[in-house]
Design a protein around this motif. Structure first.
Motif, PDB file in Angstrom:
ATOM      1  N   ILE A   7      12.849 -15.953  -5.831  1.00  0.00           N
ATOM      2  CA  ILE A   7      11.600 -16.630  -6.188  1.00  0.00           C
ATOM      3  C   ILE A   7      11.698 -17.028  -7.661  1.00  0.00           C
ATOM      4  N   ASP A   8      11.340 -18.272  -7.973  1.00  0.00           N
ATOM      5  CA  ASP A   8      11.495 -18.738  -9.348  1.00  0.00           C
ATOM      6  C   ASP A   8      10.339 -18.270 -10.241  1.00  0.00           C
ATOM      7  N   ARG A   9      10.368 -18.675 -11.503  1.00  0.00           N
ATOM      8  CA  ARG A   9       9.385 -18.205 -12.486  1.00  0.00           C
ATOM      9  C   ARG A   9       7.967 -18.682 -12.184  1.00  0.00           C
ATOM     10  N   GLU A  10       7.851 -19.708 -11.351  1.00  0.00           N
ATOM     11  CA  GLU A  10       6.526 -20.208 -10.961  1.00  0.00           C
ATOM     12  C   GLU A  10       6.058 -19.617  -9.631  1.00  0.00           C
ATOM     13  N   GLY A  11       6.821 -18.676  -9.068  1.00  0.00           N
ATOM     14  CA  GLY A  11       6.427 -18.047  -7.815  1.00  0.00           C
ATOM     15  C   GLY A  11       6.796 -18.829  -6.573  1.00  0.00           C
ATOM     16  N   ILE A  12       7.728 -19.777  -6.715  1.00  0.00           N
ATOM     17  CA  ILE A  12       8.151 -20.608  -5.583  1.00  0.00           C
ATOM     18  C   ILE A  12       9.474 -20.075  -5.031  1.00  0.00           C
ATOM     19  N   VAL A  13       9.558 -19.972  -3.709  1.00  0.00           N
ATOM     20  CA  VAL A  13      10.779 -19.490  -3.064  1.00  0.00           C
ATOM     21  C   VAL A  13      11.869 -20.547  -3.202  1.00  0.00           C
ATOM     22  N   ARG A  14      13.016 -20.148  -3.749  1.00  0.00           N
ATOM     23  CA  ARG A  14      14.146 -21.061  -3.906  1.00  0.00           C
ATOM     24  C   ARG A  14      15.275 -20.757  -2.936  1.00  0.00           C
ATOM     25  N   LEU A  15      15.278 -19.545  -2.369  1.00  0.00           N
ATOM     26  CA  LEU A  15      16.320 -19.194  -1.405  1.00  0.00           C
ATOM     27  C   LEU A  15      15.775 -18.140  -0.451  1.00  0.00           C
ATOM     28  N   TYR A  16      15.971 -18.385   0.843  1.00  0.00           N
ATOM     29  CA  TYR A  16      15.639 -17.403   1.895  1.00  0.00           C
ATOM     30  C   TYR A  16      16.926 -17.196   2.666  1.00  0.00           C
ATOM     31  N   ASP A  60       0.813  -1.219   0.000  1.00  0.00           N
ATOM     32  CA  ASP A  60       0.000   0.000   0.000  1.00  0.00           C
ATOM     33  C   ASP A  60       0.847   1.270   0.000  1.00  0.00           C
ATOM     34  N   GLU A  61       1.935   1.264   0.764  1.00  0.00           N
ATOM     35  CA  GLU A  61       2.853   2.408   0.795  1.00  0.00           C
ATOM     36  C   GLU A  61       4.108   2.029   0.032  1.00  0.00           C
ATOM     37  N   HIS A  62       4.683   2.977  -0.708  1.00  0.00           N
ATOM     38  CA  HIS A  62       5.894   2.642  -1.464  1.00  0.00           C
ATOM     39  C   HIS A  62       6.681   3.904  -1.786  1.00  0.00           C
ATOM     40  N   LEU A  63       7.936   3.697  -2.104  1.00  0.00           N
ATOM     41  CA  LEU A  63       8.795   4.749  -2.638  1.00  0.00           C
ATOM     42  C   LEU A  63       8.905   4.512  -4.140  1.00  0.00           C
ATOM     43  N   GLY A  64       8.914   5.562  -4.917  1.00  0.00           N
ATOM     44  CA  GLY A  64       9.055   5.407  -6.360  1.00  0.00           C
ATOM     45  C   GLY A  64       7.845   4.735  -6.965  1.00  0.00           C
ATOM     46  N   ASP A  65       8.090   3.939  -8.003  1.00  0.00           N
ATOM     47  CA  ASP A  65       6.994   3.278  -8.714  1.00  0.00           C
ATOM     48  C   ASP A  65       6.363   2.191  -7.858  1.00  0.00           C
ATOM     49  N   PRO A  66       5.062   1.953  -8.035  1.00  0.00           N
ATOM     50  CA  PRO A  66       4.431   0.846  -7.306  1.00  0.00           C
ATOM     51  C   PRO A  66       5.001  -0.498  -7.745  1.00  0.00           C
ATOM     52  N   LEU A  67       4.791  -1.507  -6.910  1.00  0.00           N
ATOM     53  CA  LEU A  67       5.240  -2.860  -7.229  1.00  0.00           C
ATOM     54  C   LEU A  67       4.576  -3.331  -8.514  1.00  0.00           C
ATOM     55  N   PRO A  68       5.317  -4.017  -9.399  1.00  0.00           N
ATOM     56  CA  PRO A  68       4.689  -4.573 -10.607  1.00  0.00           C
ATOM     57  C   PRO A  68       3.526  -5.490 -10.231  1.00  0.00           C
ATOM     58  N   SER A  69       2.551  -5.598 -11.093  1.00  0.00           N
ATOM     59  CA  SER A  69       1.393  -6.451 -10.834  1.00  0.00           C
ATOM     60  C   SER A  69       1.819  -7.915 -10.815  1.00  0.00           C
ATOM     61  N   ALA A  70       1.021  -8.726 -10.129  1.00  0.00           N
ATOM     62  CA  ALA A  70       1.294 -10.164 -10.090  1.00  0.00           C
ATOM     63  C   ALA A  70       1.337 -10.730 -11.504  1.00  0.00           C
ATOM     64  N   GLU A  71       0.477 -10.207 -12.371  1.00  0.00           N
ATOM     65  CA  GLU A  71       0.436 -10.675 -13.760  1.00  0.00           C
ATOM     66  C   GLU A  71       1.758 -10.403 -14.465  1.00  0.00           C
ATOM     67  N   GLY A  75       6.308 -15.669 -14.855  1.00  0.00           N
ATOM     68  CA  GLY A  75       7.351 -16.079 -15.786  1.00  0.00           C
ATOM     69  C   GLY A  75       8.679 -15.381 -15.578  1.00  0.00           C
ATOM     70  N   ARG A  76       8.783 -14.546 -14.538  1.00  0.00           N
ATOM     71  CA  ARG A  76      10.049 -13.853 -14.247  1.00  0.00           C
ATOM     72  C   ARG A  76      10.591 -14.328 -12.902  1.00  0.00           C
ATOM     73  N   VAL A  77      11.895 -14.375 -12.807  1.00  0.00           N
ATOM     74  CA  VAL A  77      12.525 -14.597 -11.513  1.00  0.00           C
ATOM     75  C   VAL A  77      12.393 -13.293 -10.724  1.00  0.00           C
ATOM     76  N   VAL A  78      12.130 -13.407  -9.412  1.00  0.00           N
ATOM     77  CA  VAL A  78      12.002 -12.233  -8.558  1.00  0.00           C
ATOM     78  C   VAL A  78      13.059 -12.311  -7.457  1.00  0.00           C
ATOM     79  N   VAL A  79      13.749 -11.204  -7.260  1.00  0.00           N
ATOM     80  CA  VAL A  79      14.673 -11.061  -6.135  1.00  0.00           C
ATOM     81  C   VAL A  79      14.062 -10.038  -5.189  1.00  0.00           C
ATOM     82  N   ALA A  80      13.735 -10.478  -3.981  1.00  0.00           N
ATOM     83  CA  ALA A  80      13.222  -9.571  -2.954  1.00  0.00           C
ATOM     84  C   ALA A  80      14.373  -9.233  -2.005  1.00  0.00           C
TER      85      ALA A  80
END
Length: 203
Positions: free
Chosen positions: A187-196, A75-86, A90-95
């Protein structure tokens, strides 16, 4: 008589360490489910105290990898909002969970920059943070003052990359057990956490 856990400066550290050891001992005996259940119960018991995040971190160290990435509060953010789930499908995500006062976080940014330059839009990098109640040199700040600092003086010294969206939420830090900054989640391309990984990581 009961007393507030956080009144004592040493007790939270000792209790948090004891809970951590008991959880990992259950796991070492081959009962990961019992370890995670124990840590989850302890998180509920100490919800709202200074050790809640530490307990959650240890539960996630045993349970998050291989599980779907939980939903972030954006809900709160700096800069651009988070990209949509859509758009993340198909992309790897680094949080990259970080803090403005954290030197290890500043050292992690060039690694993220290298990932971005190498992989471009194949990898989405998000940088959740939270408000800490102070700004530079530990000066107390209201939420509005801290947001103004992050958008102004802080960015002049440590620019937040345009390719990293930054949700700002204490709840994210509680839910992801971020008692260590930085904490990096892959997080892998299927939305599964691969490393914490509580702590920084080399490229």
């Amino acid at each position: 008589a009961e007393r507030d856990l956080d009144v004592d400066s040493e007790l939270p550290l000792a209790l948090g360490a004891g809970i951590e050891v008991l959880g990992h001992a259950k796991d070492a005996r081959g009962d990961r489910a019992a370890a995670v259940a124990f840590l989850s119960d302890e998180r509920e018991r100490y919800r709202g105290t200074s050790i809640e995040m530490r307990i959650q971190k240890n539960a996630l160290l045993l349970s998050l990898e291989g599980a779907p990435f939980p939903v972030l509060d954006v809900d709160e953010h700096l800069g651009d909002p988070l990209p949509s789930a859509e758009s993340l499908k198909g992309r790897v995500v680094v949080a990259f969970f970080w803090a403005h006062w954290c030197p290890d976080c500043h050292r992690q940014l060039p690694v993220l920059e290298q990932i971005h330059e190498t992989y471009g839009d194949q990898v989405a990098i998000i940088g959740p943070t939270q408000l800490w109640g102070y700004v530079s040199r530990g000066q107390d700040a209201t939420p509005d003052e801290e947001f103004a600092y992050l958008r102004g003086a802080y960015q002049e010294r440590f620019p937040i990359p345009s390719w990293m969206s930054v949700p700002v939420s204490q709840q994210n830090f509680l839910d992801f057990g971020v008692s260590t900054t930085p904490t990096v989640v892959i997080i892998d391309r299927e939305g599964i956490v691969r490393l914490y990984n509580p702590g920084d990581l080399p490229y």
